[in-house]
Design a protein around this motif. Structure first.
Motif: not given
Length: 303
Positions: A292-293, A285-286, A69-74
């Protein structure tokens, strides 16, 4: 061994994609005459794409919810950015990997047995081999460019930047293979590494925006200065003072993430004048989401 498997796959979900995109950015920046460099960059792009494809097949039901859910994968922009970048450059991008990542589930749904551990160990060794080759390739590019023997549209600093990220990936994987886990990170060194990455992102963004995008250039300059100050303070402060600095870093990175989100939306929507590839906008962005995570996890550990 569940920790070994989960951490390995989470590391690959983030970094293998980053490495395949580094290879793509290098490939897109070479002039047609340097065929040897073009072929090698494309080879590494395929190797890391293959590693990411294998990772996604193994990761479902194993990796943590916080990673997914972090947005680091996609991100919400990844698929569109890949389609646009493939069309603009002619470089093939397997969109099915992204679609599979969007469907990944988190948790303890899959039993980690000896066969799973064996698959992950083989994947780690495969990626370590590819990383050693890619690191050597990036070092060669840097030598040739700074020696005025090779032209590329990528800044020398960008090559140094992506070289540091590849070495960080290799360091994490090497530790996983030696110890079966990753040691608790030293917050100061972690912030020094990622604050420099974030600062350089701002510098690259500033240099790739059209000169008419005055407001965005000014904002990027501001973030570059913010992270420069954070770096200087982190080098000077002791461990106790780092807690207050970490809180400032978290706030700055949250604001920076918002700036990058607006940038990714504007570039994929053809509303920002620049020479930034859509996938590069999503890429940075990722990386902010990943950082941030890490910062959030460190804050929870201190609370």
């Amino acid at each position: 061994m569940r920790e070994y498997v989960a951490l390995s796959l989470e590391t690959h979900l983030f970094f293998a994609r980053i490495m395949k995109e580094h290879s793509l950015f290098l490939l897109a920046g070479f002039p047609a005459k340097v065929t040897r460099f073009i072929q090698r960059a494309d080879q590494f792009r395929e190797e890391f794409e293959d590693g990411l494809r294998k990772t996604v097949k193994l990761a479902d039901g194993i990796v943590s919810k916080s990673v997914l859910i972090s947005g680091e994968v996609v991100t919400e922009f990844t698929r569109k950015a890949e389609c646009q970048t493939g069309n603009l450059t002619g470089i093939p991008i397997d969109i099915k990997i992204t679609e599979a990542e969007e469907r990944l589930s988190a948790g303890n749904c899959v039993t980690v047995n000896r066969e799973m551990v064996s698959h992950v160990r083989m994947l780690n060794r495969q990626m370590l081999g590819s990383l050693s080759g890619l690191i050597a390739f990036k070092e060669e590019i840097l030598r040739e460019v700074t020696g005025c023997r090779l032209y590329t549209t990528n800044y020398p600093l960008l090559t140094e930047h992506i070289l540091r990220e590849a070495k960080m990936y290799r360091k994490i994987l090497s530790e996983l293979e030696k110890k079966g886990r990753v040691s608790a990170p030293d917050l100061r060194n972690l912030e020094l590494f990622w604050n420099q990455i974030m600062m350089e992102h701002a510098q690259f963004i500033r240099g790739l925006l059209d000169p008419t995008e005055c407001e965005l250039i000014e904002t990027a300059d501001g973030f570059a200065e913010d992270y420069c100050r954070l770096l200087e303070e982190a080098r000077e402060q002791d461990c106790k003072a780092m807690h207050a600095l970490a809180a400032r870093t978290l706030r700055t990175t949250e604001q920076y993430r918002q700036f990058k989100t607006v940038g990714a939306e504007g570039i994929t929507g053809c509303e920002i004048r620049s020479i930034i590839l859509p996938l590069l906008a999503d890429h940075v962005l990722r990386e902010a989401n990943h950082y941030l995570r890490i910062l959030e996890h460190a804050r929870k550990g201190r609370d």
